[in-house]
Design an enzyme around this catalytic site. Structure first.
Site, PDB file in Angstrom:
ATOM      1  N   ASP A 128     -38.078 -43.750 -36.802  1.00 58.35           N
ATOM      2  CA  ASP A 128     -36.625 -43.950 -36.779  1.00 58.35           C
ATOM      3  C   ASP A 128     -36.177 -45.165 -37.585  1.00 58.35           C
ATOM      4  O   ASP A 128     -34.991 -45.304 -37.890  1.00 58.35           O
ATOM      5  CB  ASP A 128     -36.135 -44.113 -35.337  1.00 58.35           C
ATOM      6  CG  ASP A 128     -36.442 -42.903 -34.476  1.00 58.35           C
ATOM      7  OD1 ASP A 128     -36.634 -41.803 -35.040  1.00 58.35           O
ATOM      8  OD2 ASP A 128     -36.500 -43.052 -33.241  1.00 58.35           O
ATOM      9  N   MET A 170     -34.464 -36.120 -36.806  1.00 61.37           N
ATOM     10  CA  MET A 170     -34.653 -37.082 -35.722  1.00 61.37           C
ATOM     11  C   MET A 170     -33.977 -38.412 -36.053  1.00 61.37           C
ATOM     12  O   MET A 170     -33.397 -38.591 -37.116  1.00 61.37           O
ATOM     13  CB  MET A 170     -36.136 -37.276 -35.448  1.00 61.37           C
ATOM     14  CG  MET A 170     -36.777 -36.125 -34.690  1.00 61.37           C
ATOM     15  SD  MET A 170     -38.532 -36.435 -34.381  1.00 61.37           S
ATOM     16  CE  MET A 170     -38.824 -35.287 -33.037  1.00 61.37           C
ATOM     17  N   ARG A 172     -32.794 -40.497 -33.019  1.00 68.05           N
ATOM     18  CA  ARG A 172     -32.162 -40.960 -31.787  1.00 68.05           C
ATOM     19  C   ARG A 172     -30.799 -41.590 -32.096  1.00 68.05           C
ATOM     20  O   ARG A 172     -29.911 -40.900 -32.544  1.00 68.05           O
ATOM     21  CB  ARG A 172     -33.070 -41.914 -31.010  1.00 68.05           C
ATOM     22  CG  ARG A 172     -34.339 -41.229 -30.487  1.00 68.05           C
ATOM     23  CD  ARG A 172     -34.986 -41.995 -29.360  1.00 68.05           C
ATOM     24  NE  ARG A 172     -34.125 -42.098 -28.190  1.00 68.05           N
ATOM     25  CZ  ARG A 172     -33.966 -41.123 -27.294  1.00 68.05           C
ATOM     26  NH1 ARG A 172     -34.600 -39.986 -27.414  1.00 68.05           N
ATOM     27  NH2 ARG A 172     -33.157 -41.299 -26.259  1.00 68.05           N
ATOM     28  N   HIS A 272     -40.491 -32.202 -34.471  1.00 69.98           N
ATOM     29  CA  HIS A 272     -41.729 -32.977 -34.548  1.00 69.98           C
ATOM     30  C   HIS A 272     -42.487 -32.804 -35.855  1.00 69.98           C
ATOM     31  O   HIS A 272     -43.448 -33.535 -36.115  1.00 69.98           O
ATOM     32  CB  HIS A 272     -42.635 -32.620 -33.367  1.00 69.98           C
ATOM     33  CG  HIS A 272     -42.099 -33.115 -32.054  1.00 69.98           C
ATOM     34  ND1 HIS A 272     -41.137 -32.428 -31.355  1.00 69.98           N
ATOM     35  CD2 HIS A 272     -42.359 -34.243 -31.343  1.00 69.98           C
ATOM     36  CE1 HIS A 272     -40.838 -33.095 -30.246  1.00 69.98           C
ATOM     37  NE2 HIS A 272     -41.556 -34.199 -30.221  1.00 69.98           N
ATOM     38  N   GLN A 274     -41.457 -33.802 -38.525  1.00 71.12           N
ATOM     39  CA  GLN A 274     -41.232 -35.075 -39.218  1.00 71.12           C
ATOM     40  C   GLN A 274     -42.250 -36.145 -38.822  1.00 71.12           C
ATOM     41  O   GLN A 274     -42.439 -37.121 -39.553  1.00 71.12           O
ATOM     42  CB  GLN A 274     -39.823 -35.594 -38.900  1.00 71.12           C
ATOM     43  CG  GLN A 274     -38.720 -34.706 -39.416  1.00 71.12           C
ATOM     44  CD  GLN A 274     -37.426 -34.918 -38.642  1.00 71.12           C
ATOM     45  OE1 GLN A 274     -36.602 -35.737 -39.012  1.00 71.12           O
ATOM     46  NE2 GLN A 274     -37.254 -34.191 -37.555  1.00 71.12           N
ATOM     47  N   ARG A 275     -42.866 -35.987 -37.669  1.00 68.69           N
ATOM     48  CA  ARG A 275     -43.782 -37.027 -37.172  1.00 68.69           C
ATOM     49  C   ARG A 275     -45.247 -36.709 -37.443  1.00 68.69           C
ATOM     50  O   ARG A 275     -46.116 -37.540 -37.186  1.00 68.69           O
ATOM     51  CB  ARG A 275     -43.603 -37.179 -35.653  1.00 68.69           C
ATOM     52  CG  ARG A 275     -42.249 -37.701 -35.308  1.00 68.69           C
ATOM     53  CD  ARG A 275     -42.163 -38.435 -34.009  1.00 68.69           C
ATOM     54  NE  ARG A 275     -43.020 -38.038 -32.937  1.00 68.69           N
ATOM     55  CZ  ARG A 275     -42.659 -38.066 -31.661  1.00 68.69           C
ATOM     56  NH1 ARG A 275     -41.422 -38.407 -31.361  1.00 68.69           N
ATOM     57  NH2 ARG A 275     -43.494 -37.757 -30.716  1.00 68.69           N
TER      58      ARG A 275
END
Length: 342
Positions: A128, A170, A172, A272, A274-275
């Site tokens: 992030d 993503m 947050r 997910h 992206q992670r």
């Protein structure tokens, strides 16, 4: 000296590169021994460990995820949690602990150091990019590259079918991934949590794109909110750090656009993806340097500090400063992207 290492919070490309940098320098230059704690703060909470040495970190530089595992365990919310952590650190003869994580993992580290005297050094990790006191966190560059590639691919199918494609990314409560990937991917609308959006304006941008025979791509951060609405949540449950599960704004937005404009709209939630996977070259470089400098901080006895990137230099800042507030997108940066909306 025996040094403990843990990786907490969400998985992130580059975690293994940090572990490798810590162990290689710590063993080769300082003769330290290393103990890995499995699954974030659950490891020291339950005494779940694995030995870390040079053979254990060979070949892990390009691997995504973390060989130590991760979790969102918060020992501060568990009765007797701090005492159990202290007892297990003592039982393993741990002289210092390197905690690799985001605001939650490092928030625990700051409390353990300030209030309970645990000797901790922090390493900033989050896709992030929302940790204060560091220009970049590792994992962010990889996430942006993945999202940008997805947007590139979606342009062709959007134009083939002349439909609106909404891409939810993503982040947050920080819009860094949306802003960077949206700008790099040529999105026609970018919506971030820092600025509530006007749905009528979004629909106007969408319609203006169709007038010139191009199909619009809308990139929206999972924490973005309409001017007259609230966060869209998967459910109302909270994790051990008090966070709700975001996601759903993309589907909601596509439905609203379709109703108001009459144009077909579809949603892609990258989630997910992206992670995961192989870290980018930049994230390998940054994560490795963070690992090298973290073990130097241990050697210097400079505890309660987090290594951070300032321009091209690695510096040390108090962990408490880095976790006091999240780093959000400057309105001026967002305004730059507005040139390409519509």
């Amino acid at each position: 000296m025996r040094v403990g290492v843990l990786t907490g919070g969400g998985d992130c490309p580059g975690l293994n590169a940090v572990i490798r940098g810590i162990v290689r320098k710590g063993v080769q230059e300082y003769g330290y021994d290393f103990t890995g704690f499995r699954d974030g703060w659950r490891g020291p909470l339950e005494g779940d460990t694995v030995q870390l040495d040079i053979p254990a970190v060979r070949g892990i530089l390009p691997r995504g995820g973390t060989i130590l595992g991760s979790s969102r365990t918060n020992p501060l919310k568990i009765e007797g949690g701090v005492r159990r952590v202290q007892e297990n650190l003592a039982a393993q003869d741990i002289d210092a602990l390197i905690a690799i994580g985001g605001e939650d993992t490092l928030g625990v580290a700051a409390t353990l150091h300030q209030e309970h005297g645990v000797k901790v050094v922090g390493v900033p990790k989050t896709i992030d990019n929302d940790l204060s006191a560091t220009d970049y966190t590792f994992g962010f560059d990889t996430a942006v590259n993945i999202a940008t590639e997805a947007i590139d691919r979606l342009h062709t199918t959007a134009e083939s079918h002349m439909r609106v494609l909404v891409v939810e990314v993503m982040g947050r409560h920080a819009g860094w991934i949306a802003l960077h990937s949206g700008l790099a991917g040529g999105a026609n609308v970018i919506l971030i949590p820092e600025q509530r959006f006007d749905l009528d304006q979004v629909c106007s941008w969408v319609e203006s794109r169709f007038k010139i025979r191009y199909a619009p791509i809308v990139v929206v951060a999972e924490g973005a909110m309409p001017r007259d609405g609230d966060l869209v949540l998967k459910d109302g449950t909270l994790d051990s750090f008090g966070h709700v599960r975001l996601s759903g704004i993309g589907e909601w937005l596509a439905n609203q656009i379709e109703k108001r404009t009459g144009k077909e709209a579809r949603t892609t939630v990258l989630g997910h993806v992206q992670r995961g996977g192989t870290p980018s070259a930049f994230d390998r470089w940054l994560a490795t340097r963070f690992g090298l400098h973290a073990v130097e901080a241990v050697r210097d006895g400079d505890f309660g500090k987090m290594v951070a990137l300032r321009a091209t230099d690695i510096v040390r800042v108090p962990i408490a400063d880095a976790t006091a507030r999240i780093k959000t997108v400057d309105p001026a940066l967002y305004a730059e992207a507005g040139v390409f909306f519509g």
